[in-house]
Design a protein around this motif. Structure first.
Motif: not given
Length: 102
Positions: A11-30
């Protein structure tokens, strides 16, 4: 999980994704790469696996489900609209830099 990463509840990971303005950038950075059209190894599934430490992850347009080997205990969360949009775009091939080579 490797290194100093701490497993987080789904639930915390999905909540983090829900407020992430740029999911592709988050995934690239990870350093995440996934397989298009594969519910268990798409980019979101790989990110959730990394963040939760759960070995079994399945992502469809509506839900993300995690589990552990040898157990029938599953955790499920509804995917927020921005995650649904990303899944659709990822499967359409709009983020080739996030695709795992086959």
């Amino acid at each position: 999980m490797t290194g100093s990463a701490v497993a987080r509840p789904l639930h915390a990971v999905i909540a983090e994704l829900a407020i992430t303005p740029d999911i592709p950038k988050l995934l690239r950075d990870a350093g995440i790469r996934g397989t298009t059209g594969d519910q268990c190894s798409c980019a979101i599934a790989e990110y959730v696996r990394l963040r939760t430490g759960k070995p079994w992850v399945q992502v469809d347009w509506f839900n993300t489900v995690t589990g552990s080997e040898g157990t029938h205990l599953l955790d499920s969360e509804n995917n927020p609209p921005n995650v649904q949009d990303f899944i659709e775009d990822f499967d359409a091939g709009l983020f080739p830099e996030l695709e795992r080579s086959r």
